[in-house]
Scaffold this active site. Structure first.
Site, PDB file in Angstrom:
ATOM      1  N   HIS A 103     -11.214 -12.021  36.913  1.00  0.00           N
ATOM      2  CA  HIS A 103     -10.926 -11.606  38.299  1.00  0.00           C
ATOM      3  C   HIS A 103     -11.993 -10.683  38.893  1.00  0.00           C
ATOM      4  CE1 HIS A 103      -7.306 -13.800  38.116  1.00  0.00           C
ATOM      5  NE2 HIS A 103      -6.476 -12.859  37.698  1.00  0.00           N
ATOM      6  N   HIS A 173      -3.311 -13.090  44.713  1.00  0.00           N
ATOM      7  CA  HIS A 173      -2.582 -12.948  43.453  1.00  0.00           C
ATOM      8  C   HIS A 173      -1.162 -12.405  43.676  1.00  0.00           C
ATOM      9  CE1 HIS A 173      -1.958 -12.406  39.172  1.00  0.00           C
ATOM     10  NE2 HIS A 173      -3.199 -12.784  38.897  1.00  0.00           N
ATOM     11  N   GLU A 288      -1.675 -19.184  41.909  1.00  0.00           N
ATOM     12  CA  GLU A 288      -2.998 -18.790  42.374  1.00  0.00           C
ATOM     13  C   GLU A 288      -3.832 -20.028  42.680  1.00  0.00           C
ATOM     14  OE1 GLU A 288      -4.535 -15.946  39.332  1.00  0.00           O
ATOM     15  OE2 GLU A 288      -2.462 -16.153  38.598  1.00  0.00           O
TER      16      GLU A 288
END
Length: 323
Positions: A103, A173, A288
């Site tokens: 991420h 997210h 996601e």
């Protein structure tokens, strides 16, 4: 300007924008592009917040690991070994998830305060990610525009440009709990994906995508989600210029329905089995929308490469309803 939501330890203000339309109220923070809440009615007309979030900015600063509601980048999901090749050079990234990069690294897009400006029915967030930030090449100018349509559907549209070849993979997210509280494993999911990418112990894709038929990964017909998922699904539609519906999440108790439409070729289904206090494991479900994990190291996957002169565009629409 949105209302003042709080300040960071260095005095930087964080603002909150409230979007209202079609019986839905969504709150978005300038910190991390976070969707703090989404209040939607059930089949009886009673509203509840269906997105996990914190009541203060300190909650997000103190608990960054779950990426609650966050705008994730430069690269959503994992890059194996925290490195990838590009034009004959290997770029090294922060290894913040075991041996891998996750991420965006140690300080991804979710941990910055973004510039914010109002747009019709929404807010546009933007920032410049300098060359070398978290190891990624190229100066990246990026924006995310959050709007509600007349039905109350939340659209997040991303754009980015670079001054040097780089890789980009952005997502939101949010963890959804259509009941407003409790375990979300009883939600029913339909997902338009005939394949998924199997992973190793570090959740890095291995081998080729596998058919979901006759396995617990098959959500082509709606069924209870349960638990034990943190996997990328290969959407049957592939990359598309306009957002197409790919998923439906349904809570039988409240009657609330979430639909997901996207331009992206994949969806990471995460059942939050490791979610920690103040939340409980399995309290939310993340869908996601994304390009696949480790794509910069997998030339057989849809590319995440962005060139100077090109515009990265991605859009995802979260629709809310009841039945």
């Amino acid at each position: 300007m949105g209302e003042l939501f709080g300040t960071l330890s260095d005095g930087t203000p964080v603002h909150r924008w409230t979007l209202k339309r079609g019986g839905v109220r969504v709150r978005v923070l300038s910190y991390g592009g976070i969707v703090q809440s989404a209040e939607v009615p059930d089949r009886e007309g009673h509203a509840a917040d269906v997105v996990l979030g914190f009541p203060s900015v300190e909650g997000y600063v103190d608990h960054p690991g779950p990426y609650l509601g966050a705008l994730v980048g430069r690269y959503a999901n994992r890059i194996a070994g925290g490195r990838f090749p590009l034009d004959g050079r290997t770029y090294a990234l922060a290894r913040n998830n075991g041996p891998n990069s996750l991420h965006g690294g140690d300080r991804g897009f979710d941990r910055y305060v973004w510039d914010a400006e109002p747009v019709e029915h929404g807010v546009r967030l933007s920032r410049v990610s300098p060359h070398g930030e978290e190891g990624f090449p190229g100066r990246l100018e990026v924006s995310a525009t959050y709007t509600l349509d007349e039905s109350g559907a939340l659209r997040i549209a991303y754009e980015a440009v670079t001054d040097a070849p780089t890789v980009v993979n952005l997502t939101n997210h949010s963890y959804f709990n259509l009941g407003g509280s409790g375990h979300a494993g009883g939600h029913e999911l339909r997902l338009a994906a005939s394949r998924y990418t199997p992973v190793d112990d570090g959740l890095i894709p291995v081998g080729e995508p596998v058919d979901v038929a006759d396995s617990r990964f098959d959500f082509r017909a709606s069924r209870k989600v349960g638990s034990g998922y943190d996997h990328n699904y290969v959407l049957d539609k592939g990359v598309t210029p306009a957002a197409e519906e790919v998923a439906e999440l349904y809570d039988p108790a409240s009657g609330r329905v979430l639909t997901v439409a996207t331009t992206e070729p994949g969806v990471q289904l995460y059942t939050a089995d490791h979610l920690g206090a103040p939340f409980a494991p399995g309290e939310g479900i993340a869908l996601e929308t994304q390009h696949f994990p480790d794509s910069p190291n997998r030339p057989d996957f849809p590319t995440t490469r962005l060139e100077p002169g090109e515009v990265y565009r991605s859009a995802t629409v979260y629709g809310f309803g009841t039945r």
